[in-house]
Design a protein around this motif. Structure first.
Motif, short mmCIF file in Angstrom:
data_model
loop_
_atom_site.label_atom_id
_atom_site.label_comp_id
_atom_site.label_asym_id
_atom_site.label_seq_id
_atom_site.Cartn_x
_atom_site.Cartn_y
_atom_site.Cartn_z
N VAL A 272 72.28 -81.78 -34.78
CA VAL A 272 71.36 -82.15 -35.86
C VAL A 272 72.06 -81.93 -37.19
N ALA A 273 71.78 -82.81 -38.15
CA ALA A 273 72.38 -82.70 -39.48
C ALA A 273 71.36 -83.12 -40.53
N GLY A 274 71.59 -82.65 -41.77
CA GLY A 274 70.73 -83.03 -42.89
C GLY A 274 69.34 -82.42 -42.74
N GLY B 179 70.98 -91.95 -43.86
CA GLY B 179 70.81 -91.22 -45.12
C GLY B 179 72.13 -90.55 -45.49
N PRO B 180 72.10 -89.71 -46.53
CA PRO B 180 73.35 -89.07 -46.98
C PRO B 180 74.05 -88.25 -45.90
N ALA B 181 73.29 -87.53 -45.08
CA ALA B 181 73.93 -86.69 -44.06
C ALA B 181 74.66 -87.56 -43.03
N TYR C 60 73.31 -96.11 -36.51
CA TYR C 60 72.15 -97.01 -36.40
C TYR C 60 71.11 -96.61 -37.43
N GLU C 61 70.61 -97.61 -38.16
CA GLU C 61 69.60 -97.36 -39.19
C GLU C 61 68.43 -98.31 -38.97
N ARG C 62 67.25 -97.76 -38.92
CA ARG C 62 66.04 -98.55 -38.67
C ARG C 62 65.78 -99.58 -39.79
O1 48F Z 1 65.76 -89.23 -44.75
P1 48F Z 1 67.21 -89.42 -44.86
O2 48F Z 1 67.78 -89.68 -46.21
O3 48F Z 1 67.91 -88.16 -44.14
P2 48F Z 1 69.00 -87.09 -44.64
O4 48F Z 1 70.34 -87.70 -44.63
O5 48F Z 1 68.62 -86.79 -46.16
C1 48F Z 1 67.37 -86.27 -46.52
C2 48F Z 1 67.12 -86.62 -47.97
O6 48F Z 1 67.06 -88.03 -48.13
C3 48F Z 1 65.83 -86.04 -48.55
C4 48F Z 1 65.80 -84.55 -48.68
C5 48F Z 1 66.94 -83.79 -49.22
O7 48F Z 1 67.35 -84.06 -50.42
O8 48F Z 1 64.87 -83.93 -48.29
O9 48F Z 1 64.73 -86.44 -47.74
O10 48F Z 1 68.77 -85.88 -43.83
O11 48F Z 1 67.67 -90.61 -43.91
C6 48F Z 1 67.24 -90.69 -42.59
C7 48F Z 1 67.33 -92.13 -42.14
O12 48F Z 1 67.11 -92.20 -40.74
C8 48F Z 1 66.43 -93.40 -40.45
C9 48F Z 1 65.46 -93.57 -41.61
O13 48F Z 1 65.05 -94.92 -41.76
C10 48F Z 1 66.30 -93.05 -42.79
O14 48F Z 1 66.95 -94.11 -43.46
N1 48F Z 1 65.80 -93.26 -39.14
C11 48F Z 1 64.80 -92.39 -38.82
N2 48F Z 1 64.49 -92.50 -37.51
C12 48F Z 1 65.30 -93.47 -36.99
C13 48F Z 1 66.14 -93.96 -38.04
C14 48F Z 1 65.45 -94.06 -35.70
N3 48F Z 1 64.69 -93.67 -34.66
N4 48F Z 1 66.37 -95.04 -35.54
C15 48F Z 1 67.12 -95.45 -36.58
N5 48F Z 1 67.03 -94.93 -37.83
#
Ligand code: 48F
Length: 259
Positions: A221-223, A34-36, A54-56
């Motif tokens: 931890v981030a995001g 994600g963005p973070a 790594y992205e699922r």
């Molecule tokens: O949810 P996500 O975009 O996280 P972020 O960077 O941003 C949050 C915002 O999108 C939004 C918000 C604020 O504006 O509330 O929700 O914190 O991206 C997280 C990514 O991690 C992947 C998941 O598919 C997603 O693309 N992911 C989660 N668990 C796993 C994973 C895992 N065990 N292995 C690989 N990828």
């Protein structure tokens, strides 16, 4: 010259395996695209660190593609505008303090800049566990997302990293595994995952930055994962805090890696 299907196959298999092998030991491993995670990867790679993400899912970008409720625009506050600029994203002033950008353009720019800065991304790969030593996270346990989705029993493979970032968003998947399976408490007030709270955008955006830190030796931890771990509220489709959190974790880790 007639194209040879076997050479096409061999090229992909050889190049992929070289890339995978080359990333079995890294400075930083990021879970979640994600963005973070993308912003963190960009700044770490730009500073010359070896960093893998790594992205699922098949697509990188996490929750940013859909803007707010699938209206594909995002809001960014003044303090994060310089990051849109850094990634070459065009934005529009909506009113004082509120800026918007096209969510598809934003994701595309984050991915392109991060990869071209040297971040290696593996999509369709899920992190199912961490590698641990006494009281410390030292790497990740990986499997294909298709294995996870099929629910079949296939043993995973492992990579080692000096630091891991949980950027898995609301799910906080790496922190959950560590809390459950690695001896020792998390660095939260209760030693456990505090759990995400309901929407409060202003407070959430500030707390996301404060909560971006080392939660367990070797694990940051981030995001949104930072807020969910420390009990911060959610913020909705405003993304400045996510990008600033990625920048902060990268800066903190650069100090650790160089210290
Ligand atoms: O949810 P996500 O975009 O996280 P972020 O960077 O941003 C949050 C915002 O999108 C939004 C918000 C604020 O504006 O509330 O929700 O914190 O991206 C997280 C990514 O991690 C992947 C998941 O598919 C997603 O693309 N992911 C989660 N668990 C796993 C994973 C895992 N065990 N292995 C690989 N990828």
């Amino acid at each position: 010259m007639e194209l040879n299907e076997v050479i096409i196959t061999r090229a992909i298999v050889d190049r992929f395996h070289a890339k995978f092998r080359d990333n079995l030991e890294t400075d930083v491993a990021i879970v979640g695209g994600g963005p973070a995670g993308l912003v963190a990867g960009h700044f770490l790679a730009s500073a010359g660190k070896k960093v893998v993400l790594y992205e699922r899912k098949l697509s990188i970008g996490g929750g940013m593609w859909g803007g707010g409720m699938m209206f594909n625009e995002i809001v960014v506050q003044e303090t994060a505008l310089r990051l849109l600029d850094e990634f070459g994203v065009r934005c529009h002033k909506y009113e004082e303090g509120y800026y918007t950008s096209d969510s598809v353009e934003t994701v595309a720019c984050l991915i392109a800049r991060a990869v071209q800065a040297g971040l290696t991304i593996f999509n369709c790969m899920s992190v199912e566990d961490v590698m641990m030593r006494t009281d410390r996270v030292i790497g990740l346990v990986l499997n294909w997302s298709s294995v996870e989705m099929a629910g079949i029993h296939v043993d995973p493979l492992t990579m080692r990293s000096r630091f891991v970032i949980d950027a898995t968003g609301h799910a906080t998947e790496v922190v959950k595994v560590v809390h459950k399976k690695v001896p020792g408490d998390l660095r939260t007030p209760t030693g456990k995952i505090e759990g995400e709270k309901s929407m409060w955008s202003d407070k959430a955006e500030t707390l996301t930055l404060e909560n971006t830190r080392e939660i367990f030796p070797g694990l940051y931890v981030a995001g949104m994962a930072a807020n969910a771990t420390f009990g911060g509220p959610r913020m909705g489709a405003i993304f400045g805090g996510m990008m600033l959190s990625g920048e902060k974790v990268a800066n903190d880790l650069l100090k650790r890696l160089e210290g």
